[in-house]
Design a protein around this motif. Sequence first.
Motif, PDB file in Angstrom:
ATOM      1  N   ASP A   1     -50.980   5.571 -19.443  1.00 37.91           N
ATOM      2  CA  ASP A   1     -52.035   5.631 -18.444  1.00 37.91           C
ATOM      3  C   ASP A   1     -51.653   4.750 -17.261  1.00 37.91           C
ATOM      4  O   ASP A   1     -51.278   3.588 -17.447  1.00 37.91           O
ATOM      5  CB  ASP A   1     -53.342   5.142 -19.086  1.00 37.91           C
ATOM      6  CG  ASP A   1     -54.532   5.187 -18.148  1.00 37.91           C
ATOM      7  OD1 ASP A   1     -54.366   5.536 -16.973  1.00 37.91           O
ATOM      8  OD2 ASP A   1     -55.635   4.855 -18.613  1.00 37.91           O
ATOM      9  N   ALA A   2     -51.739   5.287 -16.037  1.00 38.95           N
ATOM     10  CA  ALA A   2     -51.393   4.502 -14.847  1.00 38.95           C
ATOM     11  C   ALA A   2     -52.304   3.297 -14.671  1.00 38.95           C
ATOM     12  O   ALA A   2     -51.968   2.357 -13.944  1.00 38.95           O
ATOM     13  CB  ALA A   2     -51.458   5.389 -13.602  1.00 38.95           C
ATOM     14  N   MET A   3     -53.460   3.307 -15.317  1.00 40.01           N
ATOM     15  CA  MET A   3     -54.403   2.195 -15.207  1.00 40.01           C
ATOM     16  C   MET A   3     -54.289   1.226 -16.385  1.00 40.01           C
ATOM     17  O   MET A   3     -55.110   0.330 -16.543  1.00 40.01           O
ATOM     18  CB  MET A   3     -55.829   2.739 -15.095  1.00 40.01           C
ATOM     19  CG  MET A   3     -56.059   3.569 -13.839  1.00 40.01           C
ATOM     20  SD  MET A   3     -57.733   4.238 -13.686  1.00 40.01           S
ATOM     21  CE  MET A   3     -57.688   5.540 -14.919  1.00 40.01           C
ATOM     22  N   SER A   4     -53.249   1.391 -17.198  1.00 37.54           N
ATOM     23  CA  SER A   4     -53.077   0.559 -18.380  1.00 37.54           C
ATOM     24  C   SER A   4     -52.666  -0.866 -18.001  1.00 37.54           C
ATOM     25  O   SER A   4     -51.954  -1.092 -17.019  1.00 37.54           O
ATOM     26  CB  SER A   4     -52.012   1.165 -19.300  1.00 37.54           C
ATOM     27  OG  SER A   4     -51.712   0.292 -20.369  1.00 37.54           O
ATOM     28  N   ARG A   5     -53.094  -1.835 -18.820  1.00 39.03           N
ATOM     29  CA  ARG A   5     -52.691  -3.229 -18.639  1.00 39.03           C
ATOM     30  C   ARG A   5     -51.443  -3.565 -19.454  1.00 39.03           C
ATOM     31  O   ARG A   5     -51.062  -4.741 -19.546  1.00 39.03           O
ATOM     32  CB  ARG A   5     -53.831  -4.167 -19.085  1.00 39.03           C
ATOM     33  CG  ARG A   5     -54.989  -4.248 -18.127  1.00 39.03           C
ATOM     34  CD  ARG A   5     -56.005  -5.268 -18.618  1.00 39.03           C
ATOM     35  NE  ARG A   5     -55.399  -6.592 -18.773  1.00 39.03           N
ATOM     36  CZ  ARG A   5     -55.333  -7.515 -17.814  1.00 39.03           C
ATOM     37  NH1 ARG A   5     -55.826  -7.241 -16.612  1.00 39.03           N
ATOM     38  NH2 ARG A   5     -54.804  -8.687 -18.045  1.00 39.03           N
ATOM     39  N   LYS A   6     -50.793  -2.587 -20.049  1.00 40.50           N
ATOM     40  CA  LYS A   6     -49.720  -2.861 -20.991  1.00 40.50           C
ATOM     41  C   LYS A   6     -48.379  -3.188 -20.342  1.00 40.50           C
ATOM     42  O   LYS A   6     -47.423  -3.516 -21.039  1.00 40.50           O
ATOM     43  CB  LYS A   6     -49.546  -1.672 -21.936  1.00 40.50           C
ATOM     44  CG  LYS A   6     -50.771  -1.412 -22.817  1.00 40.50           C
ATOM     45  CD  LYS A   6     -51.115  -2.625 -23.661  1.00 40.50           C
ATOM     46  CE  LYS A   6     -52.297  -2.359 -24.568  1.00 40.50           C
ATOM     47  NZ  LYS A   6     -52.621  -3.523 -25.415  1.00 40.50           N
ATOM     48  N   LEU A   7     -48.301  -3.109 -19.019  1.00 37.44           N
ATOM     49  CA  LEU A   7     -47.052  -3.454 -18.355  1.00 37.44           C
ATOM     50  C   LEU A   7     -46.935  -4.960 -18.195  1.00 37.44           C
ATOM     51  O   LEU A   7     -47.919  -5.663 -17.959  1.00 37.44           O
ATOM     52  CB  LEU A   7     -47.001  -2.796 -16.974  1.00 37.44           C
ATOM     53  CG  LEU A   7     -46.744  -1.289 -16.978  1.00 37.44           C
ATOM     54  CD1 LEU A   7     -47.160  -0.681 -15.663  1.00 37.44           C
ATOM     55  CD2 LEU A   7     -45.266  -1.027 -17.243  1.00 37.44           C
TER      56      LEU A   7
ATOM     57  N   LEU B   1     -40.897  -5.490 -21.141  1.00 34.65           N
ATOM     58  CA  LEU B   1     -41.411  -4.512 -20.188  1.00 34.65           C
ATOM     59  C   LEU B   1     -42.857  -4.152 -20.480  1.00 34.65           C
ATOM     60  O   LEU B   1     -43.636  -3.878 -19.568  1.00 34.65           O
ATOM     61  CB  LEU B   1     -40.561  -3.238 -20.235  1.00 34.65           C
ATOM     62  CG  LEU B   1     -39.193  -3.291 -19.563  1.00 34.65           C
ATOM     63  CD1 LEU B   1     -38.433  -2.011 -19.839  1.00 34.65           C
ATOM     64  CD2 LEU B   1     -39.332  -3.529 -18.081  1.00 34.65           C
ATOM     65  N   PHE B   2     -43.219  -4.118 -21.747  1.00 41.79           N
ATOM     66  CA  PHE B   2     -44.559  -3.713 -22.142  1.00 41.79           C
ATOM     67  C   PHE B   2     -45.182  -4.762 -23.060  1.00 41.79           C
ATOM     68  O   PHE B   2     -44.490  -5.491 -23.753  1.00 41.79           O
ATOM     69  CB  PHE B   2     -44.535  -2.356 -22.860  1.00 41.79           C
ATOM     70  CG  PHE B   2     -44.118  -1.223 -21.982  1.00 41.79           C
ATOM     71  CD1 PHE B   2     -42.785  -0.859 -21.896  1.00 41.79           C
ATOM     72  CD2 PHE B   2     -45.045  -0.526 -21.238  1.00 41.79           C
ATOM     73  CE1 PHE B   2     -42.391   0.177 -21.077  1.00 41.79           C
ATOM     74  CE2 PHE B   2     -44.658   0.521 -20.414  1.00 41.79           C
ATOM     75  CZ  PHE B   2     -43.322   0.879 -20.334  1.00 41.79           C
TER      76      PHE B   2
ATOM     77  N   THR C   1     -40.563  -2.042 -29.755  1.00 43.12           N
ATOM     78  CA  THR C   1     -40.970  -2.802 -28.582  1.00 43.12           C
ATOM     79  C   THR C   1     -39.796  -2.812 -27.619  1.00 43.12           C
ATOM     80  O   THR C   1     -38.657  -2.584 -28.007  1.00 43.12           O
ATOM     81  CB  THR C   1     -41.396  -4.233 -28.945  1.00 43.12           C
ATOM     82  OG1 THR C   1     -41.892  -4.883 -27.762  1.00 43.12           O
ATOM     83  CG2 THR C   1     -40.234  -5.038 -29.486  1.00 43.12           C
ATOM     84  N   THR C   2     -40.072  -3.042 -26.355  1.00 44.53           N
ATOM     85  CA  THR C   2     -39.031  -2.996 -25.333  1.00 44.53           C
ATOM     86  C   THR C   2     -38.847  -4.368 -24.728  1.00 44.53           C
ATOM     87  O   THR C   2     -39.808  -5.020 -24.380  1.00 44.53           O
ATOM     88  CB  THR C   2     -39.416  -2.007 -24.214  1.00 44.53           C
ATOM     89  OG1 THR C   2     -39.667  -0.744 -24.816  1.00 44.53           O
ATOM     90  CG2 THR C   2     -38.302  -1.852 -23.208  1.00 44.53           C
ATOM     91  N   ALA C   3     -37.626  -4.820 -24.614  1.00 49.51           N
ATOM     92  CA  ALA C   3     -37.329  -6.080 -23.943  1.00 49.51           C
ATOM     93  C   ALA C   3     -36.211  -5.841 -22.931  1.00 49.51           C
ATOM     94  O   ALA C   3     -35.432  -4.917 -23.069  1.00 49.51           O
ATOM     95  CB  ALA C   3     -36.896  -7.133 -24.960  1.00 49.51           C
ATOM     96  N   ARG C   4     -36.160  -6.673 -21.932  1.00 49.43           N
ATOM     97  CA  ARG C   4     -35.126  -6.542 -20.904  1.00 49.43           C
ATOM     98  C   ARG C   4     -34.527  -7.925 -20.618  1.00 49.43           C
ATOM     99  O   ARG C   4     -34.864  -8.554 -19.626  1.00 49.43           O
ATOM    100  CB  ARG C   4     -35.724  -5.943 -19.628  1.00 49.43           C
ATOM    101  CG  ARG C   4     -34.698  -5.776 -18.499  1.00 49.43           C
ATOM    102  CD  ARG C   4     -35.381  -5.348 -17.210  1.00 49.43           C
ATOM    103  NE  ARG C   4     -34.513  -5.571 -16.066  1.00 49.43           N
ATOM    104  CZ  ARG C   4     -33.591  -4.716 -15.650  1.00 49.43           C
ATOM    105  NH1 ARG C   4     -33.424  -3.594 -16.288  1.00 49.43           N
ATOM    106  NH2 ARG C   4     -32.845  -5.007 -14.606  1.00 49.43           N
ATOM    107  N   PRO C   5     -33.652  -8.417 -21.471  1.00 39.81           N
ATOM    108  CA  PRO C   5     -33.033  -9.730 -21.230  1.00 39.81           C
ATOM    109  C   PRO C   5     -31.908  -9.615 -20.204  1.00 39.81           C
ATOM    110  O   PRO C   5     -30.731  -9.802 -20.498  1.00 39.81           O
ATOM    111  CB  PRO C   5     -32.505 -10.119 -22.612  1.00 39.81           C
ATOM    112  CG  PRO C   5     -32.190  -8.809 -23.248  1.00 39.81           C
ATOM    113  CD  PRO C   5     -33.226  -7.847 -22.741  1.00 39.81           C
TER     114      PRO C   5
END
Length: 356
Positions: A156-162, A28-29, A16-20
């Motif tokens: 996918d540019a239409m993804s809700r995962k951002l 991020l996701f 998983t990605t985090a940006r503290p």
Amino acid sequence: MASLADLLRKEPSGFTTARPLGRRGKPLFGSALNPLLTDADGQVLVWAVSDQFSTATVTDQFKAEAQLYHQRYGAADHFEGLFRQALAAAGARVPDEPLVLDLGSGSGVNSIVPCRRLFPGAWMVATDLSGELLAILADWVRQGPQPERVICVRMDAMSRKLAPDLFDLVTGASILHHLDEPDVAIARAGRALKPGGHAIFFEPMGGWAIVRLASERILAEAELRKAPLDPLIEDVLRRTVRDITVRTQLSRKDFDYSQLDDKWLFQRGYIEQAAKAAGFATVRLVPLNDHATLYRDTIAVQLRLGAGRDDLELPDWAAAIVDSFDQGLNLWAKQELMLEAAIVLTKGEGREPRAG
């Protein structure tokens, strides 16, 4: 400062990605990232976001023919100029070290490369459906300065995962017209941006209808004159007419657009409606083509690309038809009837309703 790559942490469920980094520690996701491509040392070059709801597909020109596509359509200097033009015309300001989301990065030559020049302190998330094109980008990034500032993610540019309300800038160099639902991608961009952030897209517009009219006029005149065109020229003009006709249809029910790489020629009203629904407070369309010989030059490019040859020229009478369109529409008219536009969207500062 930690790099984006350093923020990838191993967990039992995967990555998983985090940006503290002063952004309230928001991820991020919204789902796990899985390694898609690694180098010989096991370093991840391209990640893939887990999204079971994505139904988007990508054609061979972006996969098996990725290297050819990269070589044929790469124009970093040109797009750097377009970014500068769009930012200046819209008066959009970007922080010194922006967090940038690029949709439809491909090999990055038309988006990541110019943005790294324009914003050398940027942290960038490059996304695309083609892992093959992202592999080209990842190789370029790791050979340059500060490779840790760019992460490549198949998504996918239409993804809700951002994650919402996080990015300073969303970019897309010729991506929306490839999508089944470009309004959804605009909504996702609006969701991902923090209040006051900007989205910049470069897209073809409905002004291509003038090119269609000029092409139809030439084909009709050839029949009246009983003066057949070169078969290659006739074929390109007929394909141009069909392509423009299909891509300007507002109704999407009578044609299988999934088989087309290029699906849309946008109308101003469509962009404005989609942007407002996505929570953007300001919508600016900056015309990118308005010179005196616009239509003559455009048809010349169509002939070169459509036939794969540089030596095809319209007969004099056909060139005169195209010139009549150039002479009949002044520069202001050409700006209104845009062939290409920079779409600059600014998210509202308040608590706007989120679409999608």
